[in-house]
Design a protein around this motif. Structure first.
Motif, mmCIF file in Angstrom:
data_model
loop_
_atom_site.group_PDB
_atom_site.id
_atom_site.type_symbol
_atom_site.label_atom_id
_atom_site.label_comp_id
_atom_site.label_asym_id
_atom_site.label_seq_id
_atom_site.Cartn_x
_atom_site.Cartn_y
_atom_site.Cartn_z
ATOM 1 N N LYS A 9 -104.534 47.284 36.092
ATOM 2 C CA LYS A 9 -104.606 47.062 37.557
ATOM 3 C C LYS A 9 -103.249 47.636 38.133
ATOM 4 O O LYS A 9 -103.189 48.051 39.065
ATOM 5 C CB LYS A 9 -103.883 45.314 37.925
ATOM 6 C CG LYS A 9 -104.774 44.343 37.882
ATOM 7 C CD LYS A 9 -104.529 42.901 38.283
ATOM 8 C CE LYS A 9 -105.929 42.432 37.627
ATOM 9 N NZ LYS A 9 -105.461 40.690 38.088
ATOM 10 N N ILE A 13 -103.751 49.896 41.354
ATOM 11 C CA ILE A 13 -102.828 49.760 42.262
ATOM 12 C C ILE A 13 -101.765 51.219 42.654
ATOM 13 O O ILE A 13 -101.355 51.515 44.103
ATOM 14 C CB ILE A 13 -101.952 48.533 42.213
ATOM 15 C CG1 ILE A 13 -102.716 47.339 41.755
ATOM 16 C CG2 ILE A 13 -100.986 48.591 43.596
ATOM 17 C CD1 ILE A 13 -102.275 46.259 41.589
ATOM 18 N N ILE A 105 -96.141 44.157 45.863
ATOM 19 C CA ILE A 105 -97.124 43.793 43.894
ATOM 20 C C ILE A 105 -96.256 43.368 42.969
ATOM 21 O O ILE A 105 -97.240 42.711 42.171
ATOM 22 C CB ILE A 105 -97.360 44.822 43.912
ATOM 23 C CG1 ILE A 105 -98.249 46.063 45.627
ATOM 24 C CG2 ILE A 105 -98.011 45.618 42.878
ATOM 25 C CD1 ILE A 105 -98.302 47.511 45.341
#
Length: 284
Positions: A9, A13, A105
């Motif tokens: 991830k 990202i 994030i």
């Protein structure tokens, strides 16, 4: 503990973030590479941040991952600010929004505890962001005047009569003009980043770290006064041409001043943490 799925991830990202902020990255890189850039150190900042994260790897493994739902709102806020900043062409705000997005994030994927561990590596990215031109021009002018008057006072104390006219230093048989590159803004910006990193790496309290960090401001100003004073002495003894940009003395004093500034910064660190070396030896 960070799982493999989360690593994937992070990679996805990161690629997405690079695409969204590509105009901002291009703006920063253009200022990093310009001649006489005040931000030529900007290329190093991300690598230093990665090194800091690597140094925290054991602590990160021990940190409990607890994703925070409100992290998505922080991401949304950062992206909205980015879009608005791009639309009005305020690149500095766009770059700041990137830090907000990164914080969001981390909160969304790992939670507040992880963010607390990574707060300095993420915050250190601020030192790669160029300041707005209006602020830089204003600060450069103020620094030029301060450095000029400081050097004039020092040269007069040495015994060589001189006066200041704006950013111009009038010596008995010649004159020097303090230009933007000699204002000290480049060394001030670089030393602020170095001072923040140096203070963070010291094993001292937060208050003492702040003292070390803030000391970079007077150290940078004093170091630049020393440089201009030396150039005045060179111009008085060897002539104006010997002190002009491109000459040996001009370039050498620029390097010398940075060494002096780092030495002073190291000295301040030693004064506020006198027992660090002893404690480290006892631990060994």
């Amino acid at each position: 503990m960070i799982k493999k799925e989360q690593i994937i991830k992070i990679a996805l990202i990161s690629v997405t973030l690079a695409g969204i902020y590509s105009p901002t990255f291009c703006w920063m890189m253009s200022l990093f590479m310009v001649d006489d850039s005040n931000y030529s150190h900007g290329f190093l900042i991300p690598f230093v941040c990665l090194w800091l994260v690597w140094q925290l790897k054991d602590k990160l493994k021990e940190t409990v991952v607890c994703p925070a739902g409100y992290g998505i709102w922080v991401i949304a806020a950062g992206l909205i600010i980015h879009v608005v900043a791009l639309s009005v062409k305020v690149d500095f705000i766009s770059a700041l929004s990137m830090l907000i997005t990164i914080v969001g994030i981390i909160l969304h994927l790992f939670g507040w505890r992880m963010m607390r561990v990574l707060v300095f590596p993420v915050g250190f990215l601020f030192f790669m962001i160029p300041f707005p031109d209006v602020f830089t021009i204003f600060l450069t002018y103020k620094l030029k005047i301060m450095a000029t008057h400081g050097a004039v006072t020092t040269v007069n104390v040495i015994g060589i009569p001189c006066i200041a006219e704006g950013a111009k230093i009038i010596l008995p048989d010649t004159f020097l003009e303090v230009g933007a590159p000699c204002s000290g803004i480049r060394s001030l910006i670089s030393l602020l980043a170095l001072g923040a990193l140096f203070a963070y790496l010291l094993n001292i309290s937060m208050i003492r770290r702040m003292i070390v960090f803030l000391s970079t401001i007077p150290i940078a100003l004093l170091s630049n006064v020393i440089r201009i004073t030396l150039l005045c002495l060179v111009a008085h003894i060897y002539g104006k041409e010997a002190a002009l940009p491109g000459g040996f003395f001009h370039d050498f004093t620029g390097f010398l001043v940075f060494i002096i500034a780092f030495g002073c910064l190291y000295g301040v660190g030693g004064m506020v943490s006198p027992n660090v070396d002893k404690s480290s030896e006892s631990e060994e």
